[in-house]
Design a protein around this motif. Structure first.
Motif, PDB file in Angstrom:
ATOM      1  N   ASN A  58       0.836  -1.199   0.000  1.00 27.58           N
ATOM      2  CA  ASN A  58       0.000   0.000   0.000  1.00 27.58           C
ATOM      3  C   ASN A  58       0.874   1.254   0.000  1.00 27.58           C
ATOM      4  O   ASN A  58       0.650   2.197  -0.766  1.00 27.58           O
ATOM      5  N   LYS A  59       1.875   1.294   0.893  1.00 27.35           N
ATOM      6  CA  LYS A  59       2.759   2.448   0.962  1.00 27.35           C
ATOM      7  C   LYS A  59       3.490   2.646  -0.360  1.00 27.35           C
ATOM      8  O   LYS A  59       3.643   3.773  -0.856  1.00 27.35           O
ATOM      9  N   GLU A  60       3.952   1.554  -0.922  1.00 30.16           N
ATOM     10  CA  GLU A  60       4.705   1.618  -2.175  1.00 30.16           C
ATOM     11  C   GLU A  60       3.845   2.172  -3.302  1.00 30.16           C
ATOM     12  O   GLU A  60       4.281   3.032  -4.068  1.00 30.16           O
ATOM     13  N   ARG A  76      11.559  -0.224  -4.099  1.00 25.14           N
ATOM     14  CA  ARG A  76      10.858   0.623  -5.068  1.00 25.14           C
ATOM     15  C   ARG A  76      10.340   1.888  -4.400  1.00 25.14           C
ATOM     16  O   ARG A  76      10.422   2.989  -4.962  1.00 25.14           O
ATOM     17  N   ALA A  77       9.793   1.762  -3.182  1.00 23.64           N
ATOM     18  CA  ALA A  77       9.285   2.925  -2.451  1.00 23.64           C
ATOM     19  C   ALA A  77      10.423   3.903  -2.152  1.00 23.64           C
ATOM     20  O   ALA A  77      10.264   5.126  -2.270  1.00 23.64           O
ATOM     21  N   LYS A  78      11.588   3.381  -1.754  1.00 17.13           N
ATOM     22  CA  LYS A  78      12.742   4.233  -1.475  1.00 17.13           C
ATOM     23  C   LYS A  78      13.138   5.023  -2.720  1.00 17.13           C
ATOM     24  O   LYS A  78      13.443   6.223  -2.658  1.00 17.13           O
ATOM     25  N   ARG A  79      13.156   4.328  -3.868  1.00 19.64           N
ATOM     26  CA  ARG A  79      13.554   4.977  -5.122  1.00 19.64           C
ATOM     27  C   ARG A  79      12.603   6.123  -5.484  1.00 19.64           C
ATOM     28  O   ARG A  79      13.033   7.214  -5.844  1.00 19.64           O
ATOM     29  N   LYS A  80      11.297   5.864  -5.359  1.00 15.65           N
ATOM     30  CA  LYS A  80      10.301   6.879  -5.690  1.00 15.65           C
ATOM     31  C   LYS A  80      10.352   8.038  -4.695  1.00 15.65           C
ATOM     32  O   LYS A  80      10.259   9.211  -5.072  1.00 15.65           O
ATOM     33  N   ALA A  81      10.478   7.712  -3.396  1.00 13.46           N
ATOM     34  CA  ALA A  81      10.513   8.750  -2.364  1.00 13.46           C
ATOM     35  C   ALA A  81      11.733   9.652  -2.549  1.00 13.46           C
ATOM     36  O   ALA A  81      11.642  10.884  -2.441  1.00 13.46           O
TER      37      ALA A  81
END
Length: 420
Positions: A356-358, A398-403
């Motif tokens: 969800n977060k991602e 993936r979330a780290k990359r987008k953030a």
């Protein structure tokens, strides 16, 4: 490792292969990263992988075979489309015999006529021609030619005549009285969940998808729709959408997207979640992303996201993200309030579901960077709650990359403002 197949030089085939690879990458990432991935994602990955394999194997005749058959192959053993010796002869509804891969490609392109007779097909069910197959095998043996084995990957188990009769009987019941409609819809839901061959039947049978929608499209008002009946029909649509060859005909059936949109607004939470999942699955095709985005369905998806029901969050966030890959849908999502909803503190950045977060940070990355007016909102969210920084440190890869991508853009925007 040696290559086992050569992709056709046909640009359409190559474009489809690229599309399938992208879809497969997305699905595998979902399955690997999400400990609670759905069975639908696994089925989709299997269908995409098998469809890709068929594209690579569809034109793989050996040089020796082509040389020998070009010299002496009887005309009745050649496919009217490929002009080559048939490996898997089937009978079309018109009574004509073709090699399965070539007639399947013809049908997948949206054609509903016989290539040879131009007769409109009453259905697109392909029946194996065992007689011709046996004759071809005997001829190959007499010529010292080894006929390549049939490609089994991606082929559903053959459906029996009794099962096919049951299928059409259930479709007829969907136009009958309410008790029969409920019974038929529930059985079709179960059959399309368990048996890929029944999913394929819907795409191969003229008007079958339209008939499935009869109990919902025939209602004068949504208040008169039975909740359990609506759930069964919508879930059956979801099951159909998993089948790769069904994605285009399902989305292009006129009543499908409007009924999915209505289900998002007025169904039970399970119905609404399954409607979002169906839209996510259908949006795997770029042409469907455009079609779905134009329909106005992004707003009901965002409204459902805003409600924050745990059962629906994964599917609805995935659907919005997938649709926003298509450029025109990014502006629609911004206009319909996606940024406001996603940045609401009570939505779910503190959710236990990493997926969800991602998906949320991915939507923000896709949508906000398309609309510079939203950078101020992002900055305020980051200053107040540190939401984006937390994901940059603790999220999935993936979330780290987008953030980090969003944070970098915010830093640039702040520097530009200070310089000015």
């Amino acid at each position: 490792m040696a290559k086992t197949g050569v992709l056709s030089s046909d640009p359409t085939v190559r474009a489809r292969a690229v599309e399938l690879k992208k879809e497969l990458q997305r699905l595998v990432r979902t399955i690997v990263d999400d400990d609670d991935c759905s069975i639908h994602a696994i089925d989709q990955a299997k269908d995409a992988l098998c469809a890709l394999r068929e594209l690579r194997l569809i034109k793989r005749p050996t040089a020796t075979l082509k040389l020998r058959e070009a010299v002496s192959c009887p005309e009745e053993f050649k496919c009217p489309l490929s002009k080559e010796l048939m490996r898997d002869p089937i009978i079309l509804a018109s009574g004509q015999t073709y090699d399965r891969p070539f007639i399947q490609k013809w049908l997948n392109a949206g054609n509903r006529t016989c290539p040879r007779t131009h007769q409109v097909l009453s259905h697109t069910i392909l029946t194996p021609n065992y007689l011709i197959r046996t004759m071809i095998l005997q001829w190959c043996k007499s010529q010292g030619i080894e006929l390549p084995s049939l490609v089994q990957c991606g082929r559903e188990e053959a459906i029996t005549e009794a099962e096919r009769d049951r299928f059409f009987s259930l479709l007829d019941k969907l136009s009958a009285a309410l008790p029969e409609q409920k019974e038929a819809a529930k059985e079709l839901r179960l059959l399309t969940k368990k048996m890929p061959s029944f999913r394929a039947l819907f795409g191969e049978s003229v008007d079958a998808i339209t008939q499935l929608l009869t109990p919902l499209s025939g209602s004068k008002s949504q208040s008169s729709v039975q909740p359990d009946l609506q759930e069964d029909v919508i879930t059956t649509l979801l099951n159909l959408s998993i089948h790769d060859n069904n994605k285009k005909p399902v989305a292009e059936t006129p009543m499908v997207i409007p009924l999915l949109t209505e289900a998002l607004r007025s169904g039970t939470i399970q119905t609404r979640s399954n409607a979002a999942a169906a839209l996510f699955t259908l949006s795997a095709l770029d042409s469907n992303k455009a079609l779905i985005g134009k329909s106005g369905v992004i707003k009901p998806l965002i409204d459902l996201l805003d409600e924050g029901h745990p059962l629906a969050m994964k599917d609805v966030a995935s659907a919005i993200f997938n649709l926003c890959i298509f450029h025109e849908n990014k502006a629609r999502a911004v206009r319909d309030g996606a940024v406001r909803v996603i940045l609401k503190k009570d939505y779910g950045w503190e959710s236990n579901c990493e997926r969800n977060k991602e998906n949320c940070i991915s939507i923000l990355h896709t949508v906000c960077l398309n609309d510079r007016t939203k950078w101020k909102v992002l900055k305020e969210e980051e200053v107040t709650y540190g939401t984006i920084s937390k994901l940059a440190q603790d999220g999935t890869s993936r979330a780290k990359r987008k953030a980090n991508g969003i944070l970098e853009r915010l830093r640039r925007a702040i520097n530009i403002t200070h310089t000015a």
